[in-house]
Design a protein around this motif. Sequence first.
Motif, short mmCIF file in Angstrom:
data_model
loop_
_atom_site.label_atom_id
_atom_site.label_comp_id
_atom_site.label_asym_id
_atom_site.label_seq_id
_atom_site.Cartn_x
_atom_site.Cartn_y
_atom_site.Cartn_z
N GLU A 92 0.83 -1.22 0.00
CA GLU A 92 0.00 0.00 0.00
C GLU A 92 0.86 1.26 0.00
N GLU A 93 1.91 1.24 0.80
CA GLU A 93 2.83 2.40 0.84
C GLU A 93 3.51 2.60 -0.51
N LEU A 94 3.88 1.48 -1.12
CA LEU A 94 4.55 1.53 -2.41
C LEU A 94 3.61 2.08 -3.49
N GLU A 95 2.38 1.62 -3.42
CA GLU A 95 1.36 2.09 -4.36
C GLU A 95 1.19 3.61 -4.25
N GLU A 96 1.14 4.09 -3.04
CA GLU A 96 0.98 5.53 -2.82
C GLU A 96 2.17 6.31 -3.38
N ALA A 97 3.37 5.79 -3.13
CA ALA A 97 4.59 6.46 -3.61
C ALA A 97 4.60 6.55 -5.13
N LEU A 98 4.19 5.48 -5.80
CA LEU A 98 4.20 5.47 -7.27
C LEU A 98 3.14 6.42 -7.83
N ILE A 99 1.96 6.40 -7.22
CA ILE A 99 0.90 7.29 -7.71
C ILE A 99 1.28 8.75 -7.50
N LEU A 100 1.90 9.06 -6.36
CA LEU A 100 2.33 10.44 -6.10
C LEU A 100 3.40 10.90 -7.09
N ASP A 149 3.31 10.22 -10.11
CA ASP A 149 2.61 10.26 -11.39
C ASP A 149 2.81 9.04 -12.29
N VAL A 150 3.03 7.91 -11.67
CA VAL A 150 3.13 6.68 -12.47
C VAL A 150 1.73 6.29 -12.99
N GLY A 151 0.69 6.84 -12.39
CA GLY A 151 -0.67 6.59 -12.88
C GLY A 151 -1.30 5.39 -12.18
N VAL A 152 -2.60 5.46 -11.98
CA VAL A 152 -3.30 4.44 -11.20
C VAL A 152 -3.22 3.06 -11.88
N ASP A 153 -3.52 3.02 -13.17
CA ASP A 153 -3.54 1.72 -13.87
C ASP A 153 -2.17 1.06 -13.90
N THR A 154 -1.16 1.87 -14.24
CA THR A 154 0.19 1.32 -14.34
C THR A 154 0.68 0.89 -12.96
N THR A 155 0.39 1.71 -11.95
CA THR A 155 0.79 1.37 -10.59
C THR A 155 0.15 0.04 -10.17
N TYR A 156 -1.11 -0.11 -10.48
CA TYR A 156 -1.83 -1.33 -10.12
C TYR A 156 -1.14 -2.56 -10.74
N LYS A 157 -0.81 -2.41 -12.03
CA LYS A 157 -0.15 -3.53 -12.73
C LYS A 157 1.19 -3.87 -12.07
N ILE A 158 1.95 -2.83 -11.76
CA ILE A 158 3.27 -3.04 -11.15
C ILE A 158 3.11 -3.74 -9.80
N ILE A 159 2.19 -3.25 -9.00
CA ILE A 159 1.99 -3.83 -7.66
C ILE A 159 1.54 -5.31 -7.76
N VAL A 183 6.65 9.16 -17.39
CA VAL A 183 7.42 8.42 -18.41
C VAL A 183 6.95 6.97 -18.43
N ILE A 184 6.83 6.40 -17.24
CA ILE A 184 6.46 4.98 -17.11
C ILE A 184 5.00 4.77 -17.52
N ALA A 185 4.12 5.69 -17.08
CA ALA A 185 2.70 5.57 -17.40
C ALA A 185 2.46 5.66 -18.90
N ILE A 186 3.13 6.60 -19.55
CA ILE A 186 2.94 6.78 -20.99
C ILE A 186 3.37 5.54 -21.75
#
Length: 295
Positions: free
Chosen positions: A32-40, A42-52, A258-261
């Motif tokens: 959960e902490e990692l997810e928050e860090a990535l979204i903050l 700007d990795v994007g919700v969808d991409t962050t979800y996939k990574i997690i 960059v990662i989200a795009i």
Amino acid sequence: MLNFLQKFKENLTAKLNEVLSFGKKVDEELFEELEEALILADVGVDTTYKIIQSLKQKTKEEKIFEASKVRELLAQEIYEILQKDVEPFVLTSPMVILIVGVNGVGKTTTIGKLAHLYKKQGKSVMMVAADTFRAAAIDQLEVWAKRVNCPIIKHQEGSDPASVVFDGLQSAKARGIDVVICDTAGRLHNKKNLMEELRKIRKVIDREYSEARVETFLVLDATTGQNALQQAKIFKEVADITGIILTKLDGTAKGGIVIAIKEELNLPIRYIGIGEGMEDLQAFDAKSFVSAIFQ
Ligand code: GDP
């Protein structure tokens, strides 16, 4: 070290160091902490979800219980996203590069920087001012053409963009120019007109200069984060985009875009803008980007 990524690093790297510090357990809270860090970042919700999701699976499979080990997995994950299906960009001759993007993202500046870069690589370059919608766009491009000392083909404000391109191509062929870089108008609010305009330009290139390879680079402003992603989605519908140039990566904490795009659009990031000067453009390299984040 990629100094221009300083702000992004301060944001993401510092947070990752905290979340993935030695001694912490791999559990739901950590993810959960990692997810928050990535979204903050700007990795994007969808991409962050996939990574997690992928990290959860890998830590399970590889029996990883220690947070600092997740760092390596995350670095690998991001590198894989950035590299997937990407063929290296090779500058060939003759080549026509169409530059698309909304106003203000740094299109004109990027054209100047690209012209400078290619000239340094020994190529002859010509600019074509096919954003005929704004007189200022033509003037600014001319300033850059003078600065980098390359020819420019322009018409008056309001003239037909495809006919400027036509003239540009005739001139480029006559002079044996290696790379023709065309500015275009980025009026996204009228999608149909924009699509029509770009299609007409493309038709002229294919008809008049079939031997040239055509690249269409979409310029996006990294500081606009998720907005840049939205713009990219629309441009992908109206034009055959072959690569992304992400500007203003200096001074933004939102480098995760960059990662989200790359993940959401599967378009290669070709160049990054890292300042306002002529030299402030770099070919994007996934390896150094990832090591800058995780060093
Ligand atoms: P255009 O309307 O898309 O043609 O945008 P311009 O090329 O005129 O750029 C808009 C502003 O962004 C200008 O002030 C540029 O100097 C600035 N700019 C463009 N690229 C970069 C970049 O990579 N970094 C920074 N910091 N500023 C940039």
